[in-house]
Scaffold this motif. Structure first.
Motif, PDB file in Angstrom:
ATOM      1  N   ALA A 217     -30.286  38.412  -8.102  1.00 32.36           N
ATOM      2  CA  ALA A 217     -29.236  39.322  -8.579  1.00 32.36           C
ATOM      3  C   ALA A 217     -27.884  38.624  -8.594  1.00 32.36           C
ATOM      4  N   ARG A 218     -27.608  37.808  -7.588  1.00 34.10           N
ATOM      5  CA  ARG A 218     -26.332  37.096  -7.540  1.00 34.10           C
ATOM      6  C   ARG A 218     -26.229  36.091  -8.685  1.00 34.10           C
ATOM      7  N   LEU A 219     -27.335  35.436  -8.985  1.00 36.56           N
ATOM      8  CA  LEU A 219     -27.340  34.512 -10.130  1.00 36.56           C
ATOM      9  C   LEU A 219     -27.070  35.270 -11.426  1.00 36.56           C
ATOM     10  N   ARG A 220     -27.704  36.425 -11.588  1.00 35.14           N
ATOM     11  CA  ARG A 220     -27.503  37.204 -12.805  1.00 35.14           C
ATOM     12  C   ARG A 220     -26.066  37.707 -12.917  1.00 35.14           C
ATOM     13  N   LEU A 221     -25.461  38.069 -11.801  1.00 36.63           N
ATOM     14  CA  LEU A 221     -24.069  38.500 -11.835  1.00 36.63           C
ATOM     15  C   LEU A 221     -23.161  37.346 -12.274  1.00 36.63           C
ATOM     16  N   ALA A 222     -23.485  36.143 -11.796  1.00 37.79           N
ATOM     17  CA  ALA A 222     -22.720  34.972 -12.225  1.00 37.79           C
ATOM     18  C   ALA A 222     -22.900  34.725 -13.717  1.00 37.79           C
ATOM     19  N   GLN A 223     -24.093  34.976 -14.226  1.00 39.39           N
ATOM     20  CA  GLN A 223     -24.329  34.820 -15.661  1.00 39.39           C
ATOM     21  C   GLN A 223     -23.524  35.832 -16.469  1.00 39.39           C
ATOM     22  N   LEU A 224     -23.455  37.061 -15.969  1.00 41.87           N
ATOM     23  CA  LEU A 224     -22.648  38.073 -16.665  1.00 41.87           C
ATOM     24  C   LEU A 224     -21.178  37.674 -16.686  1.00 41.87           C
ATOM     25  N   ASP A 225     -20.696  37.116 -15.577  1.00 40.96           N
ATOM     26  CA  ASP A 225     -19.311  36.641 -15.541  1.00 40.96           C
ATOM     27  C   ASP A 225     -19.112  35.525 -16.567  1.00 40.96           C
ATOM     28  N   ALA A 226     -20.102  34.643 -16.676  1.00 40.58           N
ATOM     29  CA  ALA A 226     -20.015  33.551 -17.649  1.00 40.58           C
ATOM     30  C   ALA A 226     -19.973  34.092 -19.078  1.00 40.58           C
ATOM     31  N   MET A 227     -20.747  35.141 -19.338  1.00 40.30           N
ATOM     32  CA  MET A 227     -20.747  35.742 -20.675  1.00 40.30           C
ATOM     33  C   MET A 227     -19.395  36.359 -20.993  1.00 40.30           C
ATOM     34  N   ASP A 228     -18.741  36.954 -19.989  1.00 39.54           N
ATOM     35  CA  ASP A 228     -17.400  37.499 -20.198  1.00 39.54           C
ATOM     36  C   ASP A 228     -16.406  36.370 -20.472  1.00 39.54           C
TER      37      ASP A 228
END
Length: 300
Positions: A217-228
């Motif tokens: 989940a933490r990795l996915r949250l980092a990916q969402l931040d990267a997409m932003d």
């Protein structure tokens, strides 16, 4: 003596019927060995209600027969691509199969795969695939596998990520469902552009007691931040291309133009990948965040 006589008569009748069925099947195979199955062009009984009545207490046995017919129908028309009216009886056969045996899991799951396959490998009817799986859920509401399969129908064939994610989420809440279904729901939302909903799900998962789920989940949250971040960088790159039409785009050039303080890095410390020709931006293959949701496309 009367009971013995009745039993003997029942055995004799059953044996005679079995022998007749074998004889008919042998004749059918000899007559139609080189062409389409004899009954491919006609489905004599199309009403599940009438068929259940006619089956007496042999519903399960007859369901197996119609399942075999469905397999023959699908297999024949997948191999004979020049044949007209391809797959036209596939759903009626599957409907009859699952009406005779409402708990026939293989027929629901594989039948949905057959129905959803794009033409010419299948009828290309994800709507019927979804209808078949919903029929299975009506018969067995707690069957998480059917809800999961329904999610994949919407994901692969309909490309409706929000509905697919909803199906994965519902499946994850059913008894016995694997824990990976909840992250799958969040990833699907992110891929469909619903980042806010995806972020809420991942934030919940980041509090999980299971280490692998928490780390994922933490990795996915980092990916969402990267997409932003990528969205914000796109606007800067677009300004550069407007100011310097025809010139290749690099991070150094964009920074030199005063549009960025330097080469942008993702949370793993890796520079974002920038296509000099198109100006497209994504995380680099060497980044710990690669691939982002949506970077691995559905098979065509």
């Amino acid at each position: 003596m009367t009971r013995r006589s009745q039993s003997a008569a029942l055995v004799a009748v059953t044996a005679a019927m079995l022998a007749l069925a074998i004889t008919v099947e042998i004749g059918r195979d000899r007559l139609y060995a080189q062409g389409a199955p004899a009954d491919e062009e006609l489905l004599y009984v199309q009403s599940p209600y009438l068929l259940r009545k006619a089956a007496l207490s042999y519903d399960i046995l007859l369901a197996d027969v119609y399942w075999i017919r469905a397999l023959q129908h699908y297999g024949y028309y997948r191999l004979h691509r020049e044949a007209p009216q391809r797959y036209h009886l596939l759903y009626p056969l599957l409907d009859l199969t699952t009406s005779l045996d409402p708990n026939f899991a293989v027929a629901y799951r594989f039948g949905a795969i057959f129905l959803g396959e794009p033409y010419p490998d299948g009828p290309g009817r994800p709507d019927l695939a979804a209808a078949l799986l919903r029929k299975g859920l009506a018969a067995q509401p707690g069957k998480w596998q059917y809800m999961q399969d329904l999610g994949f129908v919407y994901y692969w064939h309909v490309r409706d990520f929000k509905t697919a994610a909803s199906c994965f989420q519902q499946a994850s809440e059913m008894p016995g469902a694997p824990t990976w279904l909840r992250p799958l729901a969040a990833v699907t939302l992110a891929e469909g552009g619903h980042r806010g909903s995806a972020r809420e799900l991942f934030q919940q998962l980041a509090q999980s007691e299971e280490p692998w789920l928490r780390d994922s989940a933490r990795l996915r949250l980092a990916q969402l931040d990267a997409m932003d971040t990528i969205d914000a960088l796109r606007s800067r790159v677009q300004v550069f291309r407007q100011q310097h039409p025809g010139e290749p785009v690099t991070w150094d050039r964009v920074a030199a133009a005063g549009l960025l303080p330097g080469v942008p890095l993702d949370s793993s410390g890796t520079p974002f990948a920038l296509d000099p020709a198109s100006g497209g931006i994504t995380v680099a293959p060497g980044s710990k965040l690669f691939p982002l949701p949506g970077q691995i496309q559905a098979p065509r």
